[in-house]
Design a protein around this motif. Structure first.
Motif, PDB file in Angstrom:
ATOM      1  N   ILE A   1       0.404 -78.969  16.798  1.00 11.57           N
ATOM      2  CA  ILE A   1      -0.591 -77.993  17.225  1.00 11.57           C
ATOM      3  C   ILE A   1      -0.288 -77.568  18.657  1.00 11.57           C
ATOM      4  O   ILE A   1      -0.090 -78.406  19.535  1.00 11.57           O
ATOM      5  CB  ILE A   1      -2.012 -78.586  17.151  1.00 11.57           C
ATOM      6  CG1 ILE A   1      -2.281 -79.144  15.750  1.00 11.57           C
ATOM      7  CG2 ILE A   1      -3.048 -77.530  17.521  1.00 11.57           C
ATOM      8  CD1 ILE A   1      -3.503 -80.019  15.690  1.00 11.57           C
ATOM      9  N   VAL A   2      -0.229 -76.277  18.877  1.00 16.25           N
ATOM     10  CA  VAL A   2       0.000 -75.723  20.212  1.00 16.25           C
ATOM     11  C   VAL A   2      -1.291 -75.069  20.683  1.00 16.25           C
ATOM     12  O   VAL A   2      -1.934 -74.328  19.933  1.00 16.25           O
ATOM     13  CB  VAL A   2       1.135 -74.681  20.192  1.00 16.25           C
ATOM     14  CG1 VAL A   2       1.305 -74.051  21.578  1.00 16.25           C
ATOM     15  CG2 VAL A   2       2.440 -75.315  19.721  1.00 16.25           C
ATOM     16  N   VAL A   3      -1.677 -75.333  21.916  1.00 18.88           N
ATOM     17  CA  VAL A   3      -2.867 -74.692  22.479  1.00 18.88           C
ATOM     18  C   VAL A   3      -2.458 -73.961  23.752  1.00 18.88           C
ATOM     19  O   VAL A   3      -1.739 -74.501  24.601  1.00 18.88           O
ATOM     20  CB  VAL A   3      -3.999 -75.715  22.739  1.00 18.88           C
ATOM     21  CG1 VAL A   3      -3.565 -76.798  23.697  1.00 18.88           C
ATOM     22  CG2 VAL A   3      -5.250 -75.015  23.256  1.00 18.88           C
TER      23      VAL A   3
ATOM     24  N   VAL B   1      -0.809 -82.520  19.988  1.00 10.79           N
ATOM     25  CA  VAL B   1      -1.303 -81.295  20.616  1.00 10.79           C
ATOM     26  C   VAL B   1      -0.461 -81.026  21.857  1.00 10.79           C
ATOM     27  O   VAL B   1      -0.376 -81.866  22.754  1.00 10.79           O
ATOM     28  CB  VAL B   1      -2.785 -81.418  21.012  1.00 10.79           C
ATOM     29  CG1 VAL B   1      -3.224 -80.194  21.812  1.00 10.79           C
ATOM     30  CG2 VAL B   1      -3.659 -81.582  19.780  1.00 10.79           C
ATOM     31  N   HIS B   2       0.174 -79.853  21.882  1.00  9.07           N
ATOM     32  CA  HIS B   2       1.005 -79.451  23.007  1.00  9.07           C
ATOM     33  C   HIS B   2       0.325 -78.310  23.756  1.00  9.07           C
ATOM     34  O   HIS B   2      -0.061 -77.311  23.151  1.00  9.07           O
ATOM     35  CB  HIS B   2       2.380 -78.977  22.525  1.00  9.07           C
ATOM     36  CG  HIS B   2       3.047 -79.922  21.562  1.00  9.07           C
ATOM     37  ND1 HIS B   2       3.710 -81.053  21.967  1.00  9.07           N
ATOM     38  CD2 HIS B   2       3.114 -79.907  20.205  1.00  9.07           C
ATOM     39  CE1 HIS B   2       4.190 -81.693  20.908  1.00  9.07           C
ATOM     40  NE2 HIS B   2       3.834 -81.016  19.828  1.00  9.07           N
ATOM     41  N   VAL B   3       0.202 -78.446  25.061  1.00 14.63           N
ATOM     42  CA  VAL B   3      -0.374 -77.393  25.903  1.00 14.63           C
ATOM     43  C   VAL B   3       0.753 -76.518  26.441  1.00 14.63           C
ATOM     44  O   VAL B   3       1.764 -77.033  26.919  1.00 14.63           O
ATOM     45  CB  VAL B   3      -1.164 -77.992  27.082  1.00 14.63           C
ATOM     46  CG1 VAL B   3      -1.620 -76.882  28.040  1.00 14.63           C
ATOM     47  CG2 VAL B   3      -2.355 -78.786  26.582  1.00 14.63           C
TER      48      VAL B   3
ATOM     49  N   ALA C   1      -6.563 -80.688  30.829  1.00 17.95           N
ATOM     50  CA  ALA C   1      -6.381 -80.554  29.377  1.00 17.95           C
ATOM     51  C   ALA C   1      -5.751 -81.805  28.790  1.00 17.95           C
ATOM     52  O   ALA C   1      -6.108 -82.240  27.682  1.00 17.95           O
ATOM     53  CB  ALA C   1      -5.531 -79.331  29.067  1.00 17.95           C
ATOM     54  N   LEU C   2      -4.826 -82.417  29.525  1.00 14.65           N
ATOM     55  CA  LEU C   2      -4.217 -83.660  29.057  1.00 14.65           C
ATOM     56  C   LEU C   2      -5.255 -84.777  29.023  1.00 14.65           C
ATOM     57  O   LEU C   2      -5.241 -85.628  28.124  1.00 14.65           O
ATOM     58  CB  LEU C   2      -3.041 -84.042  29.962  1.00 14.65           C
ATOM     59  CG  LEU C   2      -1.847 -83.082  29.960  1.00 14.65           C
ATOM     60  CD1 LEU C   2      -0.808 -83.529  30.987  1.00 14.65           C
ATOM     61  CD2 LEU C   2      -1.218 -82.993  28.573  1.00 14.65           C
ATOM     62  N   ALA C   3      -6.172 -84.783  29.991  1.00 16.31           N
ATOM     63  CA  ALA C   3      -7.223 -85.803  30.001  1.00 16.31           C
ATOM     64  C   ALA C   3      -8.168 -85.635  28.824  1.00 16.31           C
ATOM     65  O   ALA C   3      -8.728 -86.619  28.314  1.00 16.31           O
ATOM     66  CB  ALA C   3      -7.991 -85.743  31.319  1.00 16.31           C
ATOM     67  N   MET C   4      -8.368 -84.407  28.372  1.00 16.79           N
ATOM     68  CA  MET C   4      -9.219 -84.178  27.203  1.00 16.79           C
ATOM     69  C   MET C   4      -8.608 -84.770  25.939  1.00 16.79           C
ATOM     70  O   MET C   4      -9.315 -85.072  24.982  1.00 16.79           O
ATOM     71  CB  MET C   4      -9.461 -82.679  27.015  1.00 16.79           C
ATOM     72  CG  MET C   4     -10.369 -82.054  28.063  1.00 16.79           C
ATOM     73  SD  MET C   4     -10.524 -80.258  27.870  1.00 16.79           S
ATOM     74  CE  MET C   4     -11.438 -80.168  26.298  1.00 16.79           C
ATOM     75  N   GLY C   5      -7.255 -84.930  25.938  1.00 17.65           N
ATOM     76  CA  GLY C   5      -6.632 -85.547  24.778  1.00 17.65           C
ATOM     77  C   GLY C   5      -5.331 -84.929  24.333  1.00 17.65           C
ATOM     78  O   GLY C   5      -4.702 -85.423  23.392  1.00 17.65           O
TER      79      GLY C   5
ATOM     80  N   ASP D   1      -1.378 -84.130  24.169  1.00 16.08           N
ATOM     81  CA  ASP D   1      -0.298 -85.122  24.289  1.00 16.08           C
ATOM     82  C   ASP D   1       0.697 -84.798  25.398  1.00 16.08           C
ATOM     83  O   ASP D   1       1.184 -85.696  26.081  1.00 16.08           O
ATOM     84  CB  ASP D   1       0.434 -85.231  22.953  1.00 16.08           C
ATOM     85  CG  ASP D   1      -0.452 -85.782  21.853  1.00 16.08           C
ATOM     86  OD1 ASP D   1      -0.659 -87.006  21.832  1.00 16.08           O
ATOM     87  OD2 ASP D   1      -0.962 -84.991  21.040  1.00 16.08           O
ATOM     88  N   ASP D   2       1.044 -83.529  25.571  1.00 15.43           N
ATOM     89  CA  ASP D   2       1.978 -83.143  26.622  1.00 15.43           C
ATOM     90  C   ASP D   2       1.750 -81.674  26.958  1.00 15.43           C
ATOM     91  O   ASP D   2       0.924 -81.006  26.318  1.00 15.43           O
ATOM     92  CB  ASP D   2       3.439 -83.414  26.226  1.00 15.43           C
ATOM     93  CG  ASP D   2       3.826 -82.722  24.919  1.00 15.43           C
ATOM     94  OD1 ASP D   2       3.163 -81.730  24.540  1.00 15.43           O
ATOM     95  OD2 ASP D   2       4.802 -83.136  24.280  1.00 15.43           O
ATOM     96  N   ALA D   3       2.491 -81.201  27.958  1.00 17.72           N
ATOM     97  CA  ALA D   3       2.267 -79.825  28.406  1.00 17.72           C
ATOM     98  C   ALA D   3       3.581 -79.193  28.833  1.00 17.72           C
ATOM     99  O   ALA D   3       4.519 -79.876  29.267  1.00 17.72           O
ATOM    100  CB  ALA D   3       1.266 -79.790  29.559  1.00 17.72           C
TER     101      ALA D   3
END
Length: 264
Positions: A3-5, A54-56, A79-83, A85-87
């Motif tokens: 999943i990409v956000v 989940v990738h930001v 966003a990483l703190a929300m959950g 995985d990486d960015a």
């Protein structure tokens, strides 16, 4: 599921810094665009139900880079703190103040660099530009379907079922994955991460990418010279003479002359 956000590091419209004639872009702080927080929350909820990562992905749009990079990375860690995985943070001078098409091309290239993806989630619009263009343009670059203004999302196998807001109705749409979804504020309430997750976010990777890293050679088609706020100038007409009834009559006549009211 991969999943990409998409997360926009937008101008904080509640803390705009002004000069005499325009908005001071360099002095105005950034923040995660409000609706993109809903996008991050929804991406995490989907992962909690179906598994995966989940990738930001974010592109730095405001400079100077030397000043903004640390600020941008600190915001992405929210966003990483929300959950997440990486960015992946796209940093390039050519992207500063770039148009939506150029931004979408860079983001789409970063998504392709991941290798595989099943679902891309973005906010319906950002709080500073509010064009609602980048998400659909990314989908066009990737050649995948897009569903906009989604208020409820369910992922089942290789398809997504979404309820989307129209002007006068709510439409239910079923779309095959991979697909891009833009969400509204109504879809959820973003979580507030606890201290342990905030600390854990400091160890999660933020990968920096330039346009060269993405194999892109882009030329800006739009150059933003300045952003000027709307200015409302009042005529300052003061009616002093006459009785109260006479003042009211003069006011009414003045409003009629301005075309603001129409006499019967």
């Amino acid at each position: 599921m991969e999943i990409v956000v998409l997360v926009k590091l937008a101008l904080d419209t509640g803390q705009l810094r002004m000069t005499e004639t325009k908005i001071d872009l360099e002095a105005t702080p950034l923040k995660i665009s409000d609706i993109d927080r809903n996008a991050v929350e929804e991406a995490i909820r989907v992962r909690e139900k179906v598994g995966g990562k989940v990738h930001v992905i974010s592109a730095l749009k405001y400079g100077p880079i030397q000043k903004r990079q640390q600020e941008a990375e600190s915001l992405i860690r929210e966003a990483l703190a929300m959950g997440a995985d990486d960015a992946y943070l796209i940093i390039d001078d050519l992207l500063l103040n770039s148009d939506q098409l150029m931004t979408a091309k860079a983001i789409a290239a970063a998504i392709r660099k991941l290798g595989s993806y099943d679902l891309v989630i973005a906010g319906e619009a950002t709080i500073d530009g509010y064009t609602s263009q980048v998400g659909p343009r990314v989908a066009a670059e990737l050649g995948i379907p897009v569903v906009t203004f989604v208020r409820e999302l369910k992922v089942e196998g290789n398809k997504a079922i979404a309820k989307r807001d129209l002007e006068d109705a709510v439409q239910t749409v079923e779309v095959a994955l991979p697909a891009l979804i833009t969400v509204t504020r109504e879809i959820n309430v973003p979580r507030i991460p606890p201290l342990l997750q905030i600390r854990a976010a400091m160890k999660k990777p933020i990968n920096r990418l330039s346009l060269a890293d993405l194999g892109l050679s882009l030329k800006p088609t739009v150059e933003v010279e300045s952003i000027v706020p709307v200015q409302v100038k009042r005529k300052g007409v003061i009616i002093k003479e006459g009785t109260l009834d006479e003042k009211v009559d003069k006011l009414i006549q003045a409003l009629i002359q301005e075309g603001l009211i129409t006499p019967r």
